[in-house]
Scaffold this motif. Structure first.
Motif, PDB file in Angstrom:
ATOM      1  N   PHE A  90       0.834  -1.209   0.000  1.00 22.23           N
ATOM      2  CA  PHE A  90       0.000   0.000   0.000  1.00 22.23           C
ATOM      3  C   PHE A  90       0.867   1.257   0.000  1.00 22.23           C
ATOM      4  N   ALA A  91       2.003   1.184   0.722  1.00 25.50           N
ATOM      5  CA  ALA A  91       2.877   2.356   0.767  1.00 25.50           C
ATOM      6  C   ALA A  91       3.307   2.701  -0.652  1.00 25.50           C
ATOM      7  N   ARG A  92       3.601   1.659  -1.427  1.00 24.50           N
ATOM      8  CA  ARG A  92       4.055   1.897  -2.787  1.00 24.50           C
ATOM      9  C   ARG A  92       2.930   2.327  -3.715  1.00 24.50           C
ATOM     10  N   ALA A  93       1.793   1.611  -3.625  1.00 24.12           N
ATOM     11  CA  ALA A  93       0.717   1.855  -4.589  1.00 24.12           C
ATOM     12  C   ALA A  93      -0.076   3.115  -4.268  1.00 24.12           C
ATOM     13  N   VAL A  94      -0.355   3.326  -2.996  1.00 21.45           N
ATOM     14  CA  VAL A  94      -1.185   4.478  -2.639  1.00 21.45           C
ATOM     15  C   VAL A  94      -0.300   5.706  -2.422  1.00 21.45           C
ATOM     16  N   GLY A  95       0.964   5.458  -2.032  1.00 17.34           N
ATOM     17  CA  GLY A  95       1.905   6.556  -1.834  1.00 17.34           C
ATOM     18  C   GLY A  95       2.187   6.786  -0.361  1.00 17.34           C
ATOM     19  N   GLY A  96       3.464   6.688   0.018  1.00 15.99           N
ATOM     20  CA  GLY A  96       3.872   6.824   1.413  1.00 15.99           C
ATOM     21  C   GLY A  96       3.532   8.174   2.019  1.00 15.99           C
ATOM     22  N   GLU A  97       3.435   9.204   1.154  1.00 20.56           N
ATOM     23  CA  GLU A  97       3.191  10.561   1.668  1.00 20.56           C
ATOM     24  C   GLU A  97       1.703  10.856   1.842  1.00 20.56           C
ATOM     25  N   THR A  98       0.849  10.001   1.318  1.00 16.97           N
ATOM     26  CA  THR A  98      -0.591  10.304   1.396  1.00 16.97           C
ATOM     27  C   THR A  98      -1.095  10.141   2.827  1.00 16.97           C
ATOM     28  N   ASP A  99      -2.203  10.817   3.138  1.00 17.89           N
ATOM     29  CA  ASP A  99      -2.817  10.669   4.461  1.00 17.89           C
ATOM     30  C   ASP A  99      -3.169   9.214   4.718  1.00 17.89           C
ATOM     31  N   ILE A 100      -3.682   8.562   3.676  1.00 16.35           N
ATOM     32  CA  ILE A 100      -4.128   7.168   3.841  1.00 16.35           C
ATOM     33  C   ILE A 100      -2.999   6.320   4.407  1.00 16.35           C
ATOM     34  N   VAL A 101      -1.820   6.412   3.794  1.00 20.52           N
ATOM     35  CA  VAL A 101      -0.717   5.551   4.228  1.00 20.52           C
ATOM     36  C   VAL A 101      -0.018   6.103   5.474  1.00 20.52           C
ATOM     37  N   SER A 102       0.166   7.416   5.533  1.00 19.80           N
ATOM     38  CA  SER A 102       0.960   7.942   6.653  1.00 19.80           C
ATOM     39  C   SER A 102       0.178   7.986   7.958  1.00 19.80           C
ATOM     40  N   ASN A 145     -20.228  13.636  -0.763  1.00 20.91           N
ATOM     41  CA  ASN A 145     -21.179  13.203  -1.782  1.00 20.91           C
ATOM     42  C   ASN A 145     -20.562  12.437  -2.950  1.00 20.91           C
ATOM     43  N   ALA A 146     -19.252  12.163  -2.878  1.00 16.75           N
ATOM     44  CA  ALA A 146     -18.621  11.370  -3.941  1.00 16.75           C
ATOM     45  C   ALA A 146     -18.959   9.900  -3.712  1.00 16.75           C
ATOM     46  N   VAL A 147     -19.594   9.318  -4.693  1.00 17.22           N
ATOM     47  CA  VAL A 147     -20.006   7.929  -4.526  1.00 17.22           C
ATOM     48  C   VAL A 147     -19.095   6.996  -5.326  1.00 17.22           C
ATOM     49  N   CYS A 148     -18.286   7.580  -6.207  1.00 21.00           N
ATOM     50  CA  CYS A 148     -17.373   6.754  -7.006  1.00 21.00           C
ATOM     51  C   CYS A 148     -16.189   7.596  -7.480  1.00 21.00           C
ATOM     52  N   GLY A 149     -15.004   7.021  -7.415  1.00 25.10           N
ATOM     53  CA  GLY A 149     -13.826   7.697  -7.942  1.00 25.10           C
ATOM     54  C   GLY A 149     -13.067   6.730  -8.823  1.00 25.10           C
ATOM     55  N   GLY A 150     -12.493   7.224  -9.903  1.00 24.99           N
ATOM     56  CA  GLY A 150     -11.773   6.290 -10.757  1.00 24.99           C
ATOM     57  C   GLY A 150     -10.779   6.988 -11.659  1.00 24.99           C
ATOM     58  N   GLY A 151     -10.008   6.188 -12.365  1.00 24.28           N
ATOM     59  CA  GLY A 151      -9.062   6.778 -13.285  1.00 24.28           C
ATOM     60  C   GLY A 151      -8.084   5.777 -13.853  1.00 24.28           C
ATOM     61  N   ARG A 152      -7.253   6.308 -14.748  1.00 24.42           N
ATOM     62  CA  ARG A 152      -6.253   5.495 -15.441  1.00 24.42           C
ATOM     63  C   ARG A 152      -4.948   5.517 -14.652  1.00 24.42           C
ATOM     64  N   TYR A 153      -4.291   4.363 -14.565  1.00 21.88           N
ATOM     65  CA  TYR A 153      -3.056   4.275 -13.765  1.00 21.88           C
ATOM     66  C   TYR A 153      -2.046   3.368 -14.474  1.00 21.88           C
ATOM     67  N   ASP A 154      -1.619   3.781 -15.658  1.00 19.81           N
ATOM     68  CA  ASP A 154      -0.794   2.909 -16.491  1.00 19.81           C
ATOM     69  C   ASP A 154       0.551   2.511 -15.868  1.00 19.81           C
ATOM     70  N   GLY A 155       1.043   3.271 -14.894  1.00 20.15           N
ATOM     71  CA  GLY A 155       2.366   2.923 -14.353  1.00 20.15           C
ATOM     72  C   GLY A 155       2.337   2.016 -13.131  1.00 20.15           C
ATOM     73  N   LEU A 156       1.144   1.708 -12.620  1.00 19.30           N
ATOM     74  CA  LEU A 156       1.085   1.079 -11.298  1.00 19.30           C
ATOM     75  C   LEU A 156       1.602  -0.364 -11.257  1.00 19.30           C
ATOM     76  N   VAL A 157       1.204  -1.184 -12.230  1.00 20.52           N
ATOM     77  CA  VAL A 157       1.623  -2.587 -12.194  1.00 20.52           C
ATOM     78  C   VAL A 157       3.148  -2.673 -12.239  1.00 20.52           C
ATOM     79  N   GLU A 158       3.749  -1.836 -13.049  1.00 22.44           N
ATOM     80  CA  GLU A 158       5.209  -1.824 -13.167  1.00 22.44           C
ATOM     81  C   GLU A 158       5.840  -1.400 -11.833  1.00 22.44           C
ATOM     82  N   LEU A 159       5.235  -0.413 -11.205  1.00 24.68           N
ATOM     83  CA  LEU A 159       5.723   0.060  -9.910  1.00 24.68           C
ATOM     84  C   LEU A 159       5.699  -1.061  -8.872  1.00 24.68           C
ATOM     85  N   LEU A 160       4.788  -2.012  -9.058  1.00 29.33           N
ATOM     86  CA  LEU A 160       4.671  -3.121  -8.107  1.00 29.33           C
ATOM     87  C   LEU A 160       5.450  -4.341  -8.567  1.00 29.33           C
TER      88      LEU A 160
END
Ligand code: AMP
Length: 544
Positions: free
Chosen positions: A61-73, A400-415
């Motif tokens: 998660f640190a790698r995929a979500v980002g170590g600096e994000t609130d979620i991970v830190s 009120n956000a019920v869905c979030g999404g997007g393209r992440y072409d670099g993620l699999v490689e990062l993992l």
């Protein structure tokens, strides 16, 4: 123990942990309908279900979500996982070294007289144990052989030698400082692997894609998941610490704009099928991480932000350095006017990203998907690129956000996988359900079809058989476990919202004619067993 002896602690009433909650009937029927609809709709788009572990290595998660994000830190539920049988002694000695205190023996801090050795030598033994057992486990690879652990062990060894050789001198405060520094070091020794409850599932899906060699399958691979996620956020309406997501990912193959559009079309079809109200789709393109695209834009944004720095709040001021894109997310009323004047990413996309974006929009139009462009919709991490989208719905207040999404072409490689295209979304199921409830889509309490009011042992046997046959035919049946007077049984049937009471007494059993009472109008009729089933079937078909 007598009742009076049960103390307060033992009588403590347990409650669900803050930010978690029980989902109860009839509400769970709505959850099930949501999940069932997702399964049906996603299957029509060729998606298969993936079921993932609830916990994974923290590093994933640190790698995929980002170590600096609130979620991970700040927000992950993290724990150390170890093999207790093999490492029990080390765990125990670490605990002992961390909890040791001299205060029961000594009074207030002051100059140290004789006997220091006696006071502190037990502590040297404890630290010695951690060092001996820890080094042994490290050698054998039973604790993580990380540079960090190697440093901790070397440091412990050196400081212990110094401490032992100076046991008889120095002040009490100095000794206590030494103990505290040992505790700090010992706490850093990682005995097990650091695991975390998943705060989201995209990282796990990518891990699974690589782990199972899914790049060998026909591409792209289309997967969906549903289940609980965990984030230690401040709980409020629509925001929980255990919450549920339904998500989907498309991995591999190309980054054709039609894929982005079809993924969005799928979520919108799902919401449409559920008759979710006030659905609003926002889209944007955040380009890709290059100087002639997003990176260049971020530089320009930074300069523009520096120029208006004094007019921004402290959070946004901090973000100018750490993550300038996030300033665009700000909901602060006082910042809205300033943000409106900032440079926009759409004017700074490279040619390929700009082309991709207009093609996605065109593809959405071909599918009849209505969208709104929102240039402030951004993601802070490098591997997110091009299409981002967010869907809001009615009745959710500020969350009120019920869905979030997007393209992440670099993620699999990062993992650690091969370069792989990827796009996906996550729906917040709690909010989805909340919005459906707010617009009156909550199902009514599900009543029973038939309540069997039986009296007498012979009738009980018949009642059990009748219940079995009725249930087999798909009716919901309540069979009281003990005999009741008919009056009470009928009252009970009413309370449970039963449609019919099947009355079985001695007469009914010997005649082979069963009495069926329709509770809505109180009418009654007698049927043979097969006729009764037939009658109920017909009634059910009529009412559905
Ligand atoms: P994210 O994974 O942060 O992009 O979130 C995707 C969706 O999950 C959001 O749009 C929300 O609907 C939902 N969500 C995120 N965090 C929470 C939470 N703490 N409680 C409830 N729903 C959440």
């Amino acid at each position: 123990m007598s009742e009076g002896a049960v103390n307060k602690e033992e009588r403590r009433k347990f409650q669900a942990i803050k930010g978690t909650r029980d989902l109860l009937p009839p509400e769970t029927a709505l959850w099930n309908r949501g999940e069932q609809t997702a399964r049906e709709v996603f299957a029509t788009f060729g998606f298969g279900e993936i079921r993932l572990p609830i916990f994974e290595p923290t590093d994933l998660f640190a790698r995929a979500v980002g170590g600096e994000t609130d979620i991970v830190s700040k927000e992950m539920y993290t724990f150390e996982d170890y093999d207790t049988t093999e490492l029990l002694e080390l765990i125990e000695s670490r605990r002992a070294a961390l909890t040791w205190t001299d205060s029961p023996i000594l009074g207030p801090p002051g100059p140290l007289g004789s006997g220091t050795q006696a006071i502190f030598s037990p502590y040297t033994t404890l630290v010695g144990n951690v060092l001996r057992l820890g080094s042994d486990a490290f050698q054998k690879g039973k604790i993580p052989r990380t540079p960090e652990n190697e440093r901790v062990l070397a440091d412990l060894k050196y400081r212990l030698e110094v401490f032992v050789s100076s046991l008889n001198s120095g002040t009490l405060n100095e000794k206590r400082q030494f103990v505290n520094s040992f505790k700090g070091l010992v706490a850093q020794l990682k005995i097990g692997e650091s695991l975390s409850l998943r705060p989201e599932a995209t990282a796990s899906v990518c891990r699974a894609y690589v782990e199972h060699g899914m790049q060998q399958l026909p591409q792209p691979v289309k997967l969906y998941y549903m289940g609980p996620m965990f984030r230690r956020e401040r709980p409020q309406k629509g925001r929980y610490r255990q919450f549920y997501q339904i998500g989907a990912e498309v991995l591999g193959g190309s980054d054709a704009p039609a894929i982005d559009a079809e993924v969005i079309e799928m979520v919108m079809t799902f919401f449409d099928r559920l008759e979710l109200q006030g659905v609003q789709l926002d889209i944007n393109s955040i380009g890709h991480s290059a100087d002639n695209c997003r990176r260049g834009y971020v530089e320009k944004l930074k300069v523009a932000l520096e120029n208006v720095k004094d007019k921004l709040g402290p959070d946004s001021q901090r973000r100018i350095e750490t993550n300038p894109l996030r300033v665009l997310d700000s909901k602060l009323e006082s910042e809205q006017g300033i943000i409106a004047t900032l440079p926009r990413i759409a004017d700074h996309l490279c040619e390929a990203c700009a082309t991709h974006y207009s093609a996605v929009k065109h593809q959405l139009e071909m599918r009849g998907v209505i969208y709104r462009e929102n240039w402030r919709l951004v993601r802070g991490l490098d591997y997110y690129m091009r299409t981002t989208f967010e869907i809001t719905a009615q009745g959710l207040g500020s969350q009120n956000a019920v869905c979030g999404g997007g393209r992440y072409d670099g993620l699999v490689e990062l993992l650690g996988g091969p370069p792989t295209k990827g796009i996906g979304f996550a729906i917040g199921e709690d909010r989805l359900i909340l919005s459906l409830q707010e617009s009156g889509k909550a199902p009514a309490q599900q009543g029973r079809d038939v309540y069997i009011a039986w009296m007498g042992e012979r009738a009980h046997a018949t009642a059990i058989r009748a219940a079995k046959d009725l249930r087999k035919a798909g009716f919901s049946v309540e069979l009281p476990p003990v005999e009741q007077k008919f009056g009470k049984a009928l009252g009970q049937a009413d309370k449970l919202g039963a449609k019919y009471a099947l009355i079985l007494g001695d007469n009914e059993v010997s005649e082979g004619l069963w009495t069926l009472k329709t509770l809505a109008d109180g009418s009654q009729a007698k049927y043979t067993e097969p006729d009764l089933l037939e009658h109920l079937r017909k009634q059910k078909a009529l009412s559905s």
